[in-house]
Design an enzyme around this catalytic site. Structure first.
Site, PDB file in Angstrom:
ATOM      1  N   CYS A  52      34.636  40.524 -36.494  1.00 30.29           N
ATOM      2  CA  CYS A  52      33.574  39.513 -36.631  1.00 30.29           C
ATOM      3  C   CYS A  52      32.768  39.350 -35.336  1.00 30.29           C
ATOM      4  O   CYS A  52      31.550  39.553 -35.326  1.00 30.29           O
ATOM      5  CB  CYS A  52      34.164  38.188 -37.105  1.00 30.29           C
ATOM      6  SG  CYS A  52      35.601  37.644 -36.160  1.00 30.29           S
TER       7      CYS A  52
HETATM    8  N1  LIG Z   1      38.678  35.112 -41.046  1.00 28.26           N
HETATM    9  C1  LIG Z   1      37.715  35.851 -40.511  1.00 28.26           C
HETATM   10  O1  LIG Z   1      36.630  35.352 -40.158  1.00 28.26           O
HETATM   11  C2  LIG Z   1      37.893  37.318 -40.334  1.00 28.26           C
HETATM   12  C3  LIG Z   1      39.109  37.946 -40.602  1.00 28.26           C
HETATM   13  N2  LIG Z   1      39.227  39.291 -40.430  1.00 28.26           N
HETATM   14  C4  LIG Z   1      40.496  39.977 -40.679  1.00 28.26           C
HETATM   15  O2  LIG Z   1      40.722  40.032 -42.084  1.00 28.26           O
HETATM   16  C5  LIG Z   1      42.113  39.956 -42.353  1.00 28.26           C
HETATM   17  C6  LIG Z   1      42.341  38.763 -43.277  1.00 28.26           C
HETATM   18  O3  LIG Z   1      41.901  37.610 -42.607  1.00 28.26           O
HETATM   19  P1  LIG Z   1      41.838  36.184 -43.308  1.00 28.26           P
HETATM   20  O4  LIG Z   1      41.250  36.310 -44.658  1.00 28.26           O
HETATM   21  O5  LIG Z   1      41.223  35.292 -42.327  1.00 28.26           O
HETATM   22  O6  LIG Z   1      43.428  35.879 -43.430  1.00 28.26           O
HETATM   23  P2  LIG Z   1      44.177  34.773 -44.278  1.00 28.26           P
HETATM   24  O7  LIG Z   1      45.349  34.373 -43.456  1.00 28.26           O
HETATM   25  O8  LIG Z   1      43.222  33.733 -44.734  1.00 28.26           O
HETATM   26  O9  LIG Z   1      44.695  35.606 -45.561  1.00 28.26           O
HETATM   27  C7  LIG Z   1      45.659  36.619 -45.479  1.00 28.26           C
HETATM   28  C8  LIG Z   1      45.979  37.109 -46.873  1.00 28.26           C
HETATM   29  O10 LIG Z   1      46.945  38.146 -46.810  1.00 28.26           O
HETATM   30  C9  LIG Z   1      48.007  37.866 -47.771  1.00 28.26           C
HETATM   31  N3  LIG Z   1      49.203  38.579 -47.329  1.00 28.26           N
HETATM   32  C10 LIG Z   1      50.014  38.294 -46.279  1.00 28.26           C
HETATM   33  N4  LIG Z   1      50.993  39.206 -46.190  1.00 28.26           N
HETATM   34  C11 LIG Z   1      50.788  40.106 -47.201  1.00 28.26           C
HETATM   35  C12 LIG Z   1      51.487  41.268 -47.638  1.00 28.26           C
HETATM   36  N5  LIG Z   1      52.573  41.709 -46.996  1.00 28.26           N
HETATM   37  N6  LIG Z   1      51.021  41.920 -48.717  1.00 28.26           N
HETATM   38  C13 LIG Z   1      49.923  41.485 -49.386  1.00 28.26           C
HETATM   39  N7  LIG Z   1      49.228  40.375 -49.023  1.00 28.26           N
HETATM   40  C14 LIG Z   1      49.650  39.705 -47.928  1.00 28.26           C
HETATM   41  C15 LIG Z   1      48.050  36.348 -47.737  1.00 28.26           C
HETATM   42  O11 LIG Z   1      48.706  35.789 -48.854  1.00 28.26           O
HETATM   43  P3  LIG Z   1      50.284  35.422 -48.836  1.00 28.26           P
HETATM   44  O12 LIG Z   1      50.686  35.164 -47.412  1.00 28.26           O
HETATM   45  O13 LIG Z   1      50.402  34.214 -49.719  1.00 28.26           O
HETATM   46  O14 LIG Z   1      50.950  36.633 -49.388  1.00 28.26           O
HETATM   47  C16 LIG Z   1      46.559  36.055 -47.782  1.00 28.26           C
HETATM   48  O15 LIG Z   1      46.078  36.282 -49.100  1.00 28.26           O
HETATM   49  C17 LIG Z   1      42.826  39.823 -41.003  1.00 28.26           C
HETATM   50  O16 LIG Z   1      43.229  41.081 -40.562  1.00 28.26           O
HETATM   51  C18 LIG Z   1      41.725  39.294 -40.092  1.00 28.26           C
HETATM   52  O17 LIG Z   1      41.946  39.647 -38.756  1.00 28.26           O
HETATM   53  C19 LIG Z   1      38.169  40.037 -40.064  1.00 28.26           C
HETATM   54  C20 LIG Z   1      36.960  39.468 -39.788  1.00 28.26           C
HETATM   55  C21 LIG Z   1      36.742  38.060 -39.877  1.00 28.26           C
HETATM   56  C1  LIG Z   2      38.331  31.622 -34.612  1.00 31.44           C
HETATM   57  C2  LIG Z   2      39.340  32.739 -34.546  1.00 31.44           C
HETATM   58  O1  LIG Z   2      40.519  32.522 -34.342  1.00 31.44           O
HETATM   59  N1  LIG Z   2      38.875  33.967 -34.707  1.00 31.44           N
HETATM   60  C3  LIG Z   2      39.703  35.135 -34.692  1.00 31.44           C
HETATM   61  C4  LIG Z   2      38.834  36.332 -34.913  1.00 31.44           C
HETATM   62  C5  LIG Z   2      38.641  36.623 -36.368  1.00 31.44           C
HETATM   63  C6  LIG Z   2      39.448  37.774 -36.839  1.00 31.44           C
HETATM   64  O2  LIG Z   2      40.213  37.649 -37.747  1.00 31.44           O
HETATM   65  O3  LIG Z   2      39.332  38.904 -36.142  1.00 31.44           O
HETATM   66  P1  LIG Z   2      39.068  40.358 -36.672  1.00 31.44           P
HETATM   67  O4  LIG Z   2      37.612  40.437 -36.924  1.00 31.44           O
HETATM   68  O5  LIG Z   2      39.478  41.242 -35.533  1.00 31.44           O
HETATM   69  O6  LIG Z   2      39.885  40.688 -37.828  1.00 31.44           O
HETATM   70  C7  LIG Z   2      40.405  35.366 -33.357  1.00 31.44           C
HETATM   71  O7  LIG Z   2      39.873  35.026 -32.331  1.00 31.44           O
HETATM   72  O8  LIG Z   2      41.453  36.007 -33.387  1.00 31.44           O
END
Ligand SMILES: NC(=O)C1=CN([C@@H]2O[C@H](COP(=O)(O)OP(=O)(O)OC[C@H]3O[C@@H](n4cnc5c(N)ncnc54)[C@H](OP(=O)(O)O)[C@@H]3O)[C@@H](O)[C@H]2O)C=CC1
Ligand SMILES: CC(=O)N[C@@H](CCC(=O)OP(=O)(O)O)C(=O)O
Length: 326
Positions: A155
């Site tokens: 992000c």
């Molecule tokens: N939030 C953001 O702004 C951004 C996030 N990302 C990346 O995207 C990914 C997801 O982030 P985010 O949506 O914030 O995370 P969340 O914590 O909101 O969601 C994680 C999801 O993964 C599931 N999960 C966990 N363990 C497993 C498993 N072993 N098998 C299948 N499903 C699983 C969880 O459900 P449950 O635990 O109930 O199984 C949940 O649905 C991360 O790698 C993050 O770094 C990238 C860019 C931006």
């Molecule tokens: C506010 C906040 O905690 N932001 C996350 C970045 C978002 C994220 O999940 O990072 P990826 O794009 O690398 O997957 C952090 O700093 O770790």
């Protein structure tokens, strides 16, 4: 129509990309998955997110049986899972012949040596990593078409790289200084003390040690100083970047450099006008604004995206569309 399995669908980025795929006529949802022991297995996505009441999908546990069904039915998987979970799942699905769009950071560095330092694990699948392409859609189209393993850009790196990459020919040995603020959804949906309503207050974190510093530096090809901040809002990232350009660089040079986005519908660049987070949240857009002082050589550029959209889900969909040629 391509069939897509979404793993981690109950999380913020997983739910977001589900809604985008559901609305896109080129794709259908094969299934939504959570971990085998998830408290949410068997629940409807709309029960977790009433805003998605128009979608009837149920969250299934990712059992061995479910994985076999995905391989039999889906063309691609989206991994909206944490880095260490994606590390294994991406390799497995890739080796079964599916296209993989990973929203985590598990495949964003080509160099295996980076993972223990920044992610706390040894990369266990160098052979799959060798096939991975960085999913910064506007800058990597050809490679995204050619591989089935796409590591969707992070992000903060997306906001920062979209602003900085056009300036690359004008950068000096001085490091660009990136100060960026993210909404709290950036930290994911799981409960954590520091993202509690009562705890959140604008503050820097990960100072001189955030994993997105080397991600930005690697994909820019130049070291940077990167300081993220947690802001008391839900969605969005604003990255404000100060950079000194090579002596002799003119305003017209900068204007020309940013014209690379003239043909990109998602990226809008303005001179002497600065973006606001509220204008990009819930959109796939990136708004960039810059101002340059040719006397000192200093340029300030600000870049705004929605962390869950261009920072994750909509960029994931963009990469899918590029990959599948739709
Ligand atoms: N939030 C953001 O702004 C951004 C996030 N990302 C990346 O995207 C990914 C997801 O982030 P985010 O949506 O914030 O995370 P969340 O914590 O909101 O969601 C994680 C999801 O993964 C599931 N999960 C966990 N363990 C497993 C498993 N072993 N098998 C299948 N499903 C699983 C969880 O459900 P449950 O635990 O109930 O199984 C949940 O649905 C991360 O790698 C993050 O770094 C990238 C860019 C931006
Ligand atoms: C506010 C906040 O905690 N932001 C996350 C970045 C978002 C994220 O999940 O990072 P990826 O794009 O690398 O997957 C952090 O700093 O770790």
């Amino acid at each position: 129509m391509k069939s897509i399995a979404i793993i981690g669908a109950s999380g913020y980025t997983g739910a977001q990309i589900t809604s985008l795929i559901n609305a896109d006529s080129h794709f259908s949802v094969q299934g939504l998955y959570v971990s085998e022991n998830s408290l949410d297995k068997g629940r409807k996505l709309a029960d977790l997110y009433p805003t998605y009441s128009h979608m009837a999908y149920t969250l299934s546990p990712l059992s061995d049986e479910a994985k076999k069904q995905i391989v039999a039915e889906a063309d691609a998987v989206i991994l909206a899972t944490e880095h260490s979970v994606s590390l294994e799942l991406a390799a497995w699905f890739y080796q079964q012949g599916l296209a993989v769009f990973d929203l985590s950071g598990a495949y964003r560095f080509a160099d295996v040596a980076q993972y223990p330092k920044w992610y706390g694990f040894e990369h266990t699948h160098p052979e799959v990593l060798a096939e991975a392409v960085y999913g910064l859609a506007e800058w990597n189209r050809e490679k995204i078409k050619q591989t089935r393993m796409i590591a969707v850009a992070g992000c903060y790196p997306t906001a920062s790289l979209l602003a900085l990459k056009p300036l690359k020919p004008f950068l000096t040995s001085m490091y660009p200084v990136i100060n960026a603020v993210s909404g709290v959804t950036g930290a994911g949906r799981k409960a954590q003390l520091h993202t509690n309503f009562c705890e959140v207050s604008l503050t820097p974190y990960g100072v001189l040690g955030h994993r997105h510093q080397p991600e930005i530096a690697t994909h820019l090809g130049q070291e940077v100083i990167f300081t993220p901040h947690l802001g008391n809002f839900k969605r969005g990232i604003l990255a404000t970047i100060t950079v000194q350009l090579k002596p002799g660089t003119t305003e017209a040079d900068v204007e020309k450099a940013y014209s690379v986005y003239d043909s990109e519908p998602i990226v809008t660049v303005k001179h002497n006008m600065f973006p606001k987070v509220d204008d990009v949240v819930h959109t796939p857009n990136c708004h960039i604004g810059w101002k340059y002082d040719a006397n000192s050589g200093y340029l300030v550029v600000a870049s705004a995206i929605d962390n869950l959209m261009k920072g994750a889900a909509s960029q994931g969909l963009q990469c899918m569309k590029i990959h599948f040629g739709v």
